[in-house]
Design a protein around this motif. Structure first.
Motif, PDB file in Angstrom:
ATOM      1  N   ALA A  49       0.849  -1.185   0.000  1.00 56.64           N
ATOM      2  CA  ALA A  49       0.000   0.000   0.000  1.00 56.64           C
ATOM      3  C   ALA A  49       0.886   1.236   0.000  1.00 56.64           C
ATOM      4  N   CYS A  50       0.727   2.041  -1.036  1.00 53.18           N
ATOM      5  CA  CYS A  50       1.527   3.240  -1.174  1.00 53.18           C
ATOM      6  C   CYS A  50       1.218   4.230  -0.053  1.00 53.18           C
ATOM      7  N   PRO A  51       2.247   4.896   0.491  1.00 55.27           N
ATOM      8  CA  PRO A  51       1.990   5.860   1.562  1.00 55.27           C
ATOM      9  C   PRO A  51       1.145   7.045   1.079  1.00 55.27           C
ATOM     10  N   HIS A  52       1.037   7.240  -0.213  1.00 55.25           N
ATOM     11  CA  HIS A  52       0.237   8.353  -0.721  1.00 55.25           C
ATOM     12  C   HIS A  52      -1.252   8.044  -0.567  1.00 55.25           C
ATOM     13  N   LYS A  53      -1.790   7.171  -1.419  1.00 55.69           N
ATOM     14  CA  LYS A  53      -3.209   6.826  -1.279  1.00 55.69           C
ATOM     15  C   LYS A  53      -3.432   5.332  -1.413  1.00 55.69           C
ATOM     16  N   GLN A  54      -2.557   4.574  -0.771  1.00 56.71           N
ATOM     17  CA  GLN A  54      -2.708   3.119  -0.688  1.00 56.71           C
ATOM     18  C   GLN A  54      -2.678   2.401  -2.038  1.00 56.71           C
ATOM     19  N   GLY A  55      -2.031   2.993  -3.052  1.00 60.20           N
ATOM     20  CA  GLY A  55      -1.912   2.292  -4.338  1.00 60.20           C
ATOM     21  C   GLY A  55      -1.194   0.964  -4.153  1.00 60.20           C
ATOM     22  N   PRO A  56      -1.582  -0.057  -4.958  1.00 60.72           N
ATOM     23  CA  PRO A  56      -0.929  -1.377  -4.829  1.00 60.72           C
ATOM     24  C   PRO A  56       0.470  -1.347  -5.443  1.00 60.72           C
ATOM     25  N   THR A  97       7.853   2.328  -8.786  1.00 62.17           N
ATOM     26  CA  THR A  97       7.043   3.498  -9.078  1.00 62.17           C
ATOM     27  C   THR A  97       5.580   3.107  -8.915  1.00 62.17           C
ATOM     28  N   CYS A  98       4.892   3.786  -8.002  1.00 61.00           N
ATOM     29  CA  CYS A  98       3.505   3.425  -7.706  1.00 61.00           C
ATOM     30  C   CYS A  98       2.634   3.574  -8.957  1.00 61.00           C
ATOM     31  N   PRO A  99       1.769   2.600  -9.198  1.00 62.63           N
ATOM     32  CA  PRO A  99       0.972   2.636 -10.423  1.00 62.63           C
ATOM     33  C   PRO A  99      -0.113   3.721 -10.408  1.00 62.63           C
ATOM     34  N   LEU A 100      -0.450   4.245  -9.243  1.00 67.96           N
ATOM     35  CA  LEU A 100      -1.560   5.203  -9.241  1.00 67.96           C
ATOM     36  C   LEU A 100      -1.111   6.637  -9.559  1.00 67.96           C
ATOM     37  N   HIS A 101      -0.114   7.158  -8.846  1.00 70.18           N
ATOM     38  CA  HIS A 101       0.286   8.542  -9.140  1.00 70.18           C
ATOM     39  C   HIS A 101       1.792   8.714  -9.237  1.00 70.18           C
ATOM     40  N   ASN A 102       2.479   7.605  -9.528  1.00 68.70           N
ATOM     41  CA  ASN A 102       3.915   7.659  -9.830  1.00 68.70           C
ATOM     42  C   ASN A 102       4.842   8.121  -8.710  1.00 68.70           C
ATOM     43  N   TRP A 103       4.456   7.959  -7.467  1.00 66.39           N
ATOM     44  CA  TRP A 103       5.453   8.192  -6.422  1.00 66.39           C
ATOM     45  C   TRP A 103       6.515   7.109  -6.542  1.00 66.39           C
ATOM     46  N   ASN A 104       7.759   7.463  -6.223  1.00 67.04           N
ATOM     47  CA  ASN A 104       8.815   6.459  -6.209  1.00 67.04           C
ATOM     48  C   ASN A 104       9.065   6.024  -4.772  1.00 67.04           C
TER      49      ASN A 104
HETATM   50  S1  FES Z   1      -1.217   5.998  -4.249  1.00 74.16           S
HETATM   51 FE1  FES Z   1       0.851   5.683  -4.810  1.00 74.16          FE
HETATM   52  S2  FES Z   1       1.361   7.517  -5.757  1.00 74.16           S
HETATM   53 FE2  FES Z   1      -0.700   7.866  -5.175  1.00 74.16          FE
END
Ligand code: FES
Ligand code: SRM
Ligand SMILES: Cc1cc2nc3c(=O)[nH]c(=O)nc-3n(C[C@H](O)[C@H](O)[C@H](O)COP(=O)(O)OP(=O)(O)OC[C@H]3O[C@@H](n4cnc5c(N)ncnc54)[C@H](O)[C@@H]3O)c2cc1C
Ligand code: SF4
Lengths: 113, 836
Positions: A46-53, A65-72
């Motif tokens: 779960a991404c620290p941004h918005k829980q992206g897988p 690189t997170c698939p939802l909003h590209n955080w690394n």
């Molecule tokens: S949830 Fe991973 S970058 Fe937004």
């Protein structure tokens, strides 16, 4: 490291550059990564941004690189890199004789939010 | 089987010395004895048992023996005379079968027993044999000792049953497997290496170096099958005939070499009740759980680590001898490095090169010389190195690494090697370039000297690009880019202008450069591009990998194999990821037309998989939301069964062809817009493009299908078809430009195919047609299509050729089980309290 290690199977289940998932009953799903260098890492999926897988992101070096909003996200520390701030828990992992082990306490001790 | 042989040492004043018995006449066992003798030659009466019927030899040199570069005599370490001169009893060819710790005796196979005061176990490792059916057939060998080498040589000598070249299959593409493959191929065999992982020697090499190695071995005539999983070994009359892989491929074989790994030989120790985990547990003085028993070499586990190389054994032997002669020092573990002993291939790796936090990669690639170097620096210390093609500095890096020296002073020049980095003033690469004479050649491809480049810069070329276009330096292969940049910096200081944007931070090349060079230099794989174009990162990043994957697909249709790990999640999963991690599924509805059968199938899927929502999209089709990744293959199977294929709503590819009802029903319709839309969609679906691509066909200028905000739009008129390009209804609305007017459907389709191909071949990755046309100009597009008479025909033919390979429904393959692991969890963890 001392502790109970959970055998989650042979290393060849995850092709280099890929990740696979490990759902935990009553806990947070875990993503296990195999980098192109042949190393293995595990993070809460779960991404620290918005829980992206994170398991679904592109893996390069020891970064996903997170698939939802590209955080690394660093696979080594779970930390968001660059200007983004946040951190996802890492799960201690070891590879022994071709099998992957996760630290049991870290896997089951973690309750889903 | 050879008879046991033994020769007692000459004068041995028995009784006065402690009795040291060594099990294992290998590299560690004998070295330990040598070290002890060097410290105190009179302390022990030594007996060495060896399972092999011969004196001690240098095991690592078996590879050159196999390759014919050395003979057995060349690799003997200790001759019979050595044992005699040092009063050592060697019992060779008689393995020890039991240790009685209570009585302090060992018992050998022949029944011989030998009492000890101190015992040293140095039994090495056993090669691991994959227990597939047929693993015990004659002709299946391992690679560990001289007998194995002799078996391989016999097979090479014998050749194939039909008298042709013998065929060898080597299972395992690690160090040992590749050395076996090399030797067998020099001995005239036709060699295939089967390796489970996607890159060779993956534990020592990164992807880039592994790829270079593979390319070189293939050039030498070996067949390398990466990702090959052995299923079975086939035989006839008890002898091996072929290896069958799990995917069904069969590889004929006269000999099979298993080189998939080693296991510490701990059987004896375990049976004797010593503490054993993966290896025999030893402390820092190589003492086991029994103080009278020592162990050393590959059979031990020290501080959690087992080793498979000789360097650590030497360190262990020193500590062991210090302890055994009463001056304990202690062994603290080893950092290891690897070299491949294949003549003509220089390869070195050491330490941890997994990069990551705080760690910084310094990469240097010299494509002309086939060199790839990567060092990893962390907190001003070198932590890892991979060298391919030029390993001269391997030992220097290894030394820096082991000593953990602070390298901040030589950081800039580190990658250039010891000569540069220790050169004081030369440590600054700019200074090194400054020191070159004016006639030194900088650009080898175009023969441009330093003086000529400096002259060009002084005459006003103040960017890399300007230098490239004005004197051609660095305009071809680009390997001198760094030098030219240094010259710019030296000549202009801060006035250097940066050129057009590069693909990403991994390279100084632009998208156009990369696209051109892929074709010019016939680059056919991502690691090859990274090497030939001097990427500064080992494996690229999330920006360049997908771009390169697309450029290769476009350049080599039908040949290039798509690299799934370089694809964004949606294109890997063939569905759109949602904010909650589930996926949406959009089946194709050709031209927006549907049928009761299709609708029923969709309705069934929505109910069967409990999809929370189904919605009509802005692209005239239905979107099913909330499907879990595990259910995707089953959903697709159901939709396929009803005749529907993927709508590519997730791809940088053709999305939808929107149509209006047209002449068939509409009172204003001038042509069959629906029919044409369906035909166009049938022609264009499945194509991968720089970005997503949308088409629409309207039946009259009222334009109900909104064709003038699409990438390609058709507006039907009485006299034919107006073709529009470069529209976008998204973030920045752009109405189309009129490209041309044609009279027939066939012409409209040809121009559509040609326009798409021009866009596919020229645009930058992630550049839609609207910004592309804004950048290059409509005139450029028109010129590309219409200036030469048959340009449209040729572009359209290239598009149709590539479509032959693109138009297979990705869903059908997944539904049939391809890449199943992408959809499955590894396992599920159920803590006890949740088991009901
Ligand atoms: S949830 Fe991973 S970058 Fe937004
Ligand atoms: C489903 C849909 C909305 C709907 O419910 O109608 C949709 C949904 C998304 N659109 Fe769209 N777009 C949809 C029609 C459109 C349209 C209308 C059209 O195609 O006629 C547009 C404007 C037309 C155009 O593209 O020129 C449109 C312009 C965009 C853009 C802006 C593109 C641009 O170049 O400016 C994005 C962002 C992007 O692609 O980078 C986007 C991105 C997205 C993404 C993929 C966002 C994302 O990256 O996850 C949405 C995916 C949701 C999903 O899981 O399916 N969507 N999107 C439509 C699917 C059409 C289809 O059947 O395939
Ligand atoms: C082909 C090949 C190439 C290699 N290349 C390299 C290289 O380039 N670099 C590198 O660092 N390393 C290399 N290695 C690995 C290196 O050879 C080993 O690390 C080293 O030999 C280990 O030493 P050891 O004494 O622990 O085991 P060994 O050298 O295997 O010695 C163990 C000995 O014990 C004997 N033995 C076992 N059980 C008994 C018993 N019950 N009774 C009596 N004797 C017994 C065995 O027959 C064997 O002779 C290579 C290995 C091979 C096979
Ligand atoms: S308009 Fe925005 S929110 Fe709506 S589907 Fe498109 S991308 Fe998603």
């Amino acid at each position: 490291m001392i502790g109970n290690w959970l055998d989650i199977g042979p290393v060849d289940q995850i092709a280099p550059g890929n990740a696979r998932t490990l759902p935990v009953r009553g806990g947070a799903e875990i993503a296990v990564f195999h980098t192109l260098d042949g190393n293995f890492y595990a993070l809460v999926n779960a991404c620290p941004h918005k829980q992206g897988p994170l398991s679904q992101g592109i893996v390069h070096g020891t970064v996903v690189t997170c698939p939802l909003h590209n955080w690394n996200i660093s696979l080594k520390t779970g930390e968001a890199l660059g200007d983004d701030k946040g951190c996802v828990p890492t799960i201690p992992l070891k590879v022994d004789a071709g099998r992957i082990y996760l630290l049991r306490e870290a896997v089951v001790g973690r309750r889903a939010a | 089987m050879n008879a046991p042989m033994s020769f007692e040492g000459a004068a041995r004043p028995a009784g006065t010395r402690e009795r040291l018995v060594v099990i294992g006449n290998g590299m560690a066992g004998c070295r330990a004895v040598e070290e002890i003798l060097a410290r105190d030659p009179a302390r022990y009466a030594v007996t060495i048992f060896g399972a092999e019927p011969r004196v001690n030899y240098n095991r690592i040199m078996l590879s050159p023996v196999l390759a014919g570069e050395k003979t057995f005599d060349d690799i003997v370490i200790n001759t019979a005379a050595w044992y005699q001169d040092n009063g050592i009893a060697l019992v060779a060819g008689d393995p020890v079968v039991a240790i009685d710790r209570e009585k302090q005796v060992v018992i050998a196979q022949s029944g011989r027993s030998e009492p000890y005061d101190r015992l040293l176990i140095a039994t090495g490792s056993d090669p691991f044999i994959i227990p597939v059916p047929g693993h015990d057939l004659a002709g299946v060998v391992t690679f560990r000792d001289l007998d194995d080498v002799e078996r391989m040589l016999a097979a090479a000598e014998k050749g194939a049953p039909d008298g042709g070249k013998g065929r060898a299959v080597v299972i395992g593409g690690g160090l040992l497997g590749l050395e076996a493959a090399h030797g067998l191929s020099l001995r005239g065999m036709q060699v295939t290496v089967v390796h489970l992982m996607p890159t060779l020697m993956e534990r020592q090499l990164d992807e880039a170096a592994g790829w270079l190695l593979k390319a070189e071995l293939e050039r030498r005539g070996q067949t390398i099958l990466t990702g090959g999983d052995t299923g079975e070994i086939l035989g006839e009359g008890g002898h091996v005939t072929a290896v069958r892989l799990k995917d069904g491929r069969e590889l004929p074989a006269d000999i099979v070499v298993m080189a998939v790994g080693i296991r510490p030989a701990t059987g004896l120790a375990k049976a004797a009740g010593l503490d054993v985990e993966r290896g025999i547990l030893v402390d820092d003085h190589m003492v086991t759980s029994d103080p009278a028993v020592l162990a050393v070499g590959e059979c031990v586990q020290h501080r959690g680590a087992c080793y498979g190389l000789v360097a650590p054994l030497w360190d262990m032997c020193r500590a062991l001898a210090d302890h055994a002669t009463g001056a304990p020092s202690g062994y603290a573990g080893s950092v290891t490095s690897t070299k491949l002993k294949v003549s003509g291939i220089d390869l070195f790796s050491a330490g941890d090169f997994s990069g990551g936090d705080g760690a910084e990669d310094i990469v240097m690639r010299d494509a002309a010389r086939g060199v790839y170097k990567r060092v990893v620096v962390k907190e001003n210390r070198l932590v890892g190195a991979v060298l391919y093609g030029d390993t001269a500095d391997g030992s220097w890096y290894f030394d820096l690494l082991k000593k953990g020296e602070d390298i901040s002073d030589i950081r800039e020049a580190l990658i250039f090697g010891q000569a540069f980095a220790s050169g004081g003033a030369l440590a600054d690469p700019n200074a090194a370039v400054a020191a070159l004479s004016d006639d030194a050649e900088i650009c080898g491809c175009n023969g441009v000297s330093k003086g000529a480049i400096v002259q060009t810069i002084r005459e006003g070329a103040c960017s890399l690009d300007a230098v490239r276009s004005q004197c051609k330096a660095s305009a071809s292969c680009g390997s001198c880019t760094g030098l030219v940049e240094s010259l710019l910096a030296l000549t202009l200081g801060d006035d250097v202008q940066s050129g057009p944007k590069s693909v990403c931070k991994c390279t100084s090349f632009t998208h156009d450069d990369v696209r051109r060079l892929i074709v010019e230099k016939e680059l056919r794989a991502i690691p090859q591009i990274l090497q030939e174009l001097h990427w500064t990162t080992p494996d690229g990043c999330a920006s360049c990998r997908p771009a390169l994957n697309y450029y290769l697909l476009c350049a080599w249709p039908g040949e290039y194999e798509d690299d799934q790990k370089s694809r964004f999640v949606n294109e890997r999963m063939h569905a759109n990821i949602q904010k909650d991690g589930t996926y949406s599924v959009v089946p194709r509805m050709w031209g927006g037309i549907t049928s009761p059968k299709d609708l029923r199938a969709i309705a069934d899927v929505v109910e069967k998989y409990d999809a929370p929502m189904v919605k009509v999209t802005g692209g005239q089709r239905l979107d099913i939301f909330g499907i879990r990744k595990e259910d995707l293959p089953a959903v697709w199977a159901d939709l396929n069964a009803a005749g529907m294929v993927s709508g590519h709503a997730y791809g940088k590819s053709l999305r939808t062809v929107k149509t209006c009802v047209g002449s068939e029903w509409c009172r204003f319709g001038t042509q069959d817009s629906t029919g044409l839309g369906v035909k166009i969609e049938r022609m264009t679906w499945g194509s991968w493009m720089p970005h997503k691509f949308k088409i629409a066909v309207s039946g009259c200028p009222r334009n109900c299908a909104e064709a003038t905000i699409k990438d390609f739009g058709v507006v039907c008129v009485d006299s034919g078809y107006e073709l529009h390009v470069g529209g976008n209804g998204g973030i920045k609305v752009r109405a189309t430009d009129l490209l041309c007017k044609v009279a027939t459907e066939a012409e409209a389709m040809d121009v559509c195919a040609a326009f798409i191909q021009l866009y596919r071949e020229q645009a930058h990755y992630l550049e839609r047609t609207a910004p592309w046309i804004e950048r290059v100009g409509l005139d450029h597009v028109k010129a590309g299509l219409f200036d030469t008479p048959d340009a449209v025909t040729r572009l359209a033919a290239r598009f149709r050729h590539s479509q032959q390979f693109m138009q297979d429904d990705p869903w059908a393959k997944r539904a049939a089980g391809e890449d199943a692991e992408l959809h499955q969890h590894l396992a599920e963890v159920r803590p006890l309290e949740f088991v009901s």
